[in-house]
Scaffold this active site. Structure first.
Site, mmCIF file in Angstrom:
data_model
loop_
_atom_site.group_PDB
_atom_site.id
_atom_site.type_symbol
_atom_site.label_atom_id
_atom_site.label_comp_id
_atom_site.label_asym_id
_atom_site.label_seq_id
_atom_site.Cartn_x
_atom_site.Cartn_y
_atom_site.Cartn_z
ATOM 1 N N THR A 1 2.890 -0.628 -6.013
ATOM 2 C CA THR A 1 2.963 -0.189 -7.364
ATOM 3 C C THR A 1 3.509 0.939 -7.646
ATOM 4 O OG1 THR A 1 0.889 -1.385 -7.175
ATOM 5 C CG2 THR A 1 1.349 -0.075 -9.315
ATOM 6 N N TYR B 1 -3.092 -11.819 -11.682
ATOM 7 C CA TYR B 1 -3.157 -12.677 -12.845
ATOM 8 C C TYR B 1 -3.698 -14.253 -12.349
ATOM 9 C CZ TYR B 1 -1.490 -15.289 -16.995
ATOM 10 O OH TYR B 1 -1.373 -15.931 -18.038
ATOM 11 N N TYR C 1 -4.619 -5.057 0.215
ATOM 12 C CA TYR C 1 -4.829 -4.031 -1.005
ATOM 13 C C TYR C 1 -5.936 -4.652 -2.003
ATOM 14 C CZ TYR C 1 -2.772 -0.793 -4.409
ATOM 15 O OH TYR C 1 -2.687 0.198 -5.423
ATOM 16 N N ARG D 1 -5.948 -3.636 -11.367
ATOM 17 C CA ARG D 1 -4.531 -4.286 -11.675
ATOM 18 C C ARG D 1 -4.369 -5.649 -11.510
ATOM 19 N NH1 ARG D 1 0.238 -0.768 -12.430
ATOM 20 N NH2 ARG D 1 -0.330 1.473 -11.812
ATOM 21 N N LYS E 1 -6.442 -1.290 2.036
ATOM 22 C CA LYS E 1 -6.316 -0.272 1.190
ATOM 23 C C LYS E 1 -7.330 -0.349 0.024
ATOM 24 C CE LYS E 1 -3.108 1.909 -1.968
ATOM 25 N NZ LYS E 1 -1.693 1.698 -2.718
ATOM 26 N N ILE F 1 -3.431 5.932 1.562
ATOM 27 C CA ILE F 1 -1.943 5.553 0.932
ATOM 28 C C ILE F 1 -1.982 6.378 -0.336
ATOM 29 C CG2 ILE F 1 -0.145 3.740 0.239
ATOM 30 C CD1 ILE F 1 -1.763 2.136 2.256
#
Length: 297
Positions: free
Chosen positions: A43, A106, A132, A137, A160, A202
């Site tokens: 990202t 999405y 992740y 998000r 993560k 991270i």
């Protein structure tokens, strides 16, 4: 397998193109400042706005310049399982040491859909995979139970975590075992997540303060929580300033202020202006002792 401070690299642009020279400089700067690994095309690297060719260019450049000195974990996730496999194979061919796989965004798959997505990717690569988990998000959370199922797959080695849930982080350590690698996905949560058994971060902030963030994770890995807390609170205003707007807007702006690269971004991202820019500059001036000197940049 992976631990310490792994930098979620920004992608520098110049005149609409990937600035390879600046990227080479960023990689060398990060390694010289002592980070434990590099994570391009996440990202923070504006990967939603990179073409497949640019994605390959970035990964190949980072791998080439790193030269095996630190591991390179390429962001190769997608909301399409087939495309995630394609990008992961590309990263493997480019010489990456691992793959960061974001939860499909999405689509909002079920937990079984998440399991099958990641399991299918793992079947199609020999790279170690870091999951992740960032529901802010993606709109979906990978549950601790689903992660535990995935942890049984040999090349799914860690996660993560950017859920802001310490209960979930606790369940991950409890359910997934000591060998499973838990990494913080938010700089401000590195201390609590590592206190619960995480192995590092991270990091966004390490783009501009790699030595200081590395000192934080090293102290915590060594069990020096007094020093870890001291560094956490010293860095906290910078961590927060770097998220005063949507990532990677502030950190790329900060990198530009340090002379590491331009602040050029791709729409819909735009460099900071106005009051938020002034606030970021104030924090950077206040925390200048945590930032690299002009000679180090």
């Amino acid at each position: 397998m992976f631990s310490g401070t792994l930098t979620a690299l920004i992608t520098p642009f110049r005149n609409g193109e990937v600035d390879v020279e600046a990227l080479e400089g960023l990689v060398e700067f990060q390694i010289q400042q002592g980070v434990s690994g590099l994570v391009p095309c996440g990202t923070t690297g504006e990967t939603p706005c990179l073409s497949e060719e640019e994605d390959r260019l970035v990964v190949e450049t980072v791998v080439r310049v790193a030269g095996g000195r630190v591991p390179v974990i390429a962001g190769t996730g997608s909301n399409s399982t087939d495309m995630a496999i394609r990008y992961t194979r590309m990263a493997e061919e480019a010489g990456a040491d691992g793959s960061l796989q974001v939860a499909p965004y999405y689509n909002k798959p079920t937990q079984e859909g998440l399991y099958r997505h990641f399991a299918t990717i793992a079947e199609n690569t020999s790279l170690p995979i870091i999951l992740y988990n960032i529901p802010s998000r993606t709109g979906v959370t990978i549950s601790a139970e689903t992660t535990a199922r995935l942890a049984e797959i040999p090349n799914i080695v860690g996660t993560k975590e950017a859920t802001h849930s310490m209960d979930l982080a606790s369940d991950l350590r409890r359910l997934c075992g000591e060998e499973f690698c838990i990494l913080s996905g938010d700089d401000s949560l590195t201390l609590p997540i590592m206190a619960l058994g995480g192995r590092g971060v991270i990091s966004v902030a390490s783009n501009v303060a790699p030595a200081a963030v590395s000192q934080l994770t090293q102290a915590l890995l060594e069990g020096d929580y007094e020093r870890g807390r001291e560094l956490h609170y010293e860095l906290l205003p910078l961590f927060r300033a770097l998220f005063i707007e949507t990532n990677p807007i502030p950190v790329k702006t900060a990198a530009s202020l340090l002379g590491l690269c331009s602040d050029e971004m791709r729409l819909p991202m735009q460099p900071m202006r106005g009051e938020n820019l002034r606030r970021l500059q104030e924090v950077m001036e206040e925390k200048g002792h945590l930032l690299p000197t002009p000679e180090e940049v």
